[in-house]
Write a protein that holds these residues in place. Structure first.
Motif, PDB file in Angstrom:
ATOM      1  N   GLN A  90       0.832  -1.203   0.000  1.00 38.78           N
ATOM      2  CA  GLN A  90       0.000   0.000   0.000  1.00 38.78           C
ATOM      3  C   GLN A  90       0.861   1.244   0.000  1.00 38.78           C
ATOM      4  O   GLN A  90       2.005   1.236   0.438  1.00 38.78           O
ATOM      5  CB  GLN A  90      -0.968   0.027   1.163  1.00 38.78           C
ATOM      6  CG  GLN A  90      -0.363   0.370   2.493  1.00 38.78           C
ATOM      7  CD  GLN A  90      -1.441   0.486   3.566  1.00 38.78           C
ATOM      8  OE1 GLN A  90      -2.418  -0.228   3.562  1.00 38.78           O
ATOM      9  NE2 GLN A  90      -1.236   1.400   4.483  1.00 38.78           N
ATOM     10  N   LEU A  91       0.269   2.302  -0.527  1.00 36.02           N
ATOM     11  CA  LEU A  91       0.897   3.610  -0.586  1.00 36.02           C
ATOM     12  C   LEU A  91      -0.182   4.621  -0.238  1.00 36.02           C
ATOM     13  O   LEU A  91      -1.281   4.583  -0.807  1.00 36.02           O
ATOM     14  CB  LEU A  91       1.435   3.864  -1.994  1.00 36.02           C
ATOM     15  CG  LEU A  91       1.989   5.246  -2.293  1.00 36.02           C
ATOM     16  CD1 LEU A  91       3.294   5.460  -1.543  1.00 36.02           C
ATOM     17  CD2 LEU A  91       2.210   5.406  -3.778  1.00 36.02           C
ATOM     18  N   THR A  92       0.094   5.505   0.718  1.00 40.66           N
ATOM     19  CA  THR A  92      -0.886   6.506   1.122  1.00 40.66           C
ATOM     20  C   THR A  92      -0.376   7.897   0.765  1.00 40.66           C
ATOM     21  O   THR A  92       0.760   8.252   1.085  1.00 40.66           O
ATOM     22  CB  THR A  92      -1.183   6.419   2.631  1.00 40.66           C
ATOM     23  OG1 THR A  92      -1.639   5.091   2.932  1.00 40.66           O
ATOM     24  CG2 THR A  92      -2.246   7.418   3.040  1.00 40.66           C
ATOM     25  N   ILE A  93      -1.227   8.643   0.088  1.00 42.37           N
ATOM     26  CA  ILE A  93      -0.929  10.010  -0.318  1.00 42.37           C
ATOM     27  C   ILE A  93      -1.612  10.950   0.667  1.00 42.37           C
ATOM     28  O   ILE A  93      -2.813  10.817   0.915  1.00 42.37           O
ATOM     29  CB  ILE A  93      -1.472  10.286  -1.741  1.00 42.37           C
ATOM     30  CG1 ILE A  93      -0.899   9.279  -2.743  1.00 42.37           C
ATOM     31  CG2 ILE A  93      -1.196  11.721  -2.156  1.00 42.37           C
ATOM     32  CD1 ILE A  93      -1.640   9.255  -4.073  1.00 42.37           C
ATOM     33  N   ASP A  94      -0.865  11.892   1.209  1.00 40.75           N
ATOM     34  CA  ASP A  94      -1.429  12.913   2.090  1.00 40.75           C
ATOM     35  C   ASP A  94      -1.400  14.227   1.323  1.00 40.75           C
ATOM     36  O   ASP A  94      -0.325  14.699   0.920  1.00 40.75           O
ATOM     37  CB  ASP A  94      -0.602  13.015   3.373  1.00 40.75           C
ATOM     38  CG  ASP A  94      -1.148  14.037   4.364  1.00 40.75           C
ATOM     39  OD1 ASP A  94      -2.090  14.790   4.028  1.00 40.75           O
ATOM     40  OD2 ASP A  94      -0.608  14.095   5.486  1.00 40.75           O
ATOM     41  N   LEU A  95      -2.571  14.820   1.111  1.00 40.15           N
ATOM     42  CA  LEU A  95      -2.671  16.080   0.391  1.00 40.15           C
ATOM     43  C   LEU A  95      -2.458  17.285   1.311  1.00 40.15           C
ATOM     44  O   LEU A  95      -2.474  18.424   0.850  1.00 40.15           O
ATOM     45  CB  LEU A  95      -4.023  16.180  -0.313  1.00 40.15           C
ATOM     46  CG  LEU A  95      -4.321  15.056  -1.309  1.00 40.15           C
ATOM     47  CD1 LEU A  95      -5.719  15.213  -1.892  1.00 40.15           C
ATOM     48  CD2 LEU A  95      -3.267  14.997  -2.402  1.00 40.15           C
ATOM     49  N   GLY A  96      -2.293  17.046   2.607  1.00 42.94           N
ATOM     50  CA  GLY A  96      -2.026  18.112   3.557  1.00 42.94           C
ATOM     51  C   GLY A  96      -3.277  18.761   4.125  1.00 42.94           C
ATOM     52  O   GLY A  96      -3.272  19.255   5.244  1.00 42.94           O
TER      53      GLY A  96
END
Length: 163
Positions: free
Chosen positions: A63-69
């Motif tokens: 898994q890879l999690t993207i945080d847009l802030g």
């Protein structure tokens, strides 16, 4: 038909254009997280197609999690393989969340179709688009389910778009 023998038939299929970017905006990515090769994650955001984040080969789920802030509108993930094709998840589940606790499915399926379309558009770029219904999200999670064969997952550049 461009070629044929007893075992195979070769067809020329017209290319499909890359999704138009008019009316959409790139969403800045604040950070990425993954239990796999975490120190190399920055290479998926450096806008340099000669570098990449690589996870695998593994049989277990990745898994890879993207945080847009902050919460923003998200409607597409651009998974760029760069000039090295074939290192994409064979199946992919994309989920979104506004708080990191409650997740909603955004896109799910076999990634072969988007990957082949990307290679046919531009084999040197391999811009694989995963487009979903735009929605508010702070986090986007890409899940590569466990496989019965070894696959490597590599990303040269990763972007999030509004639609």
């Amino acid at each position: 038909i461009t070629g044929e023998n007893n075992a195979f038939t070769q067809f020329r299929v017209p290319t499909r254009p890359e999704p138009a970017r008019e009316g959409r905006a790139r969403v800045p990515v604040a950070s990425l997280s993954s239990p796999c090769e975490a120190p190399a994650l920055k290479q998926a955001l450096d806008r340099d197609l000669s570098t990449r984040w690589v996870c695998g080969p593994e049989l277990s789920a990745q898994q890879l999690t993207i945080d847009l802030g902050r919460v923003q509108t998200a409607g597409a993930v651009l998974h760029d393989e760069g000039p090295v094709a074939g290192n994409f998840p064979r199946r992919l589940l994309i989920e979104t969340s506004v708080d990191g606790n409650s997740w909603a499915p955004a896109w799910s399926g076999n990634a072969w179709g988007p990957a082949i379309s990307a290679a046919m558009r531009d084999a040197k770029a391999n811009h694989i688009w995963f487009v979903f219904e735009p929605r508010p999200a702070r986090y986007i999670r890409l899940l590569h389910p466990a496989q019965d064969r070894h696959y490597i997952w590599a990303i040269a550049d990763l972007e999030v778009w509004t639609k």
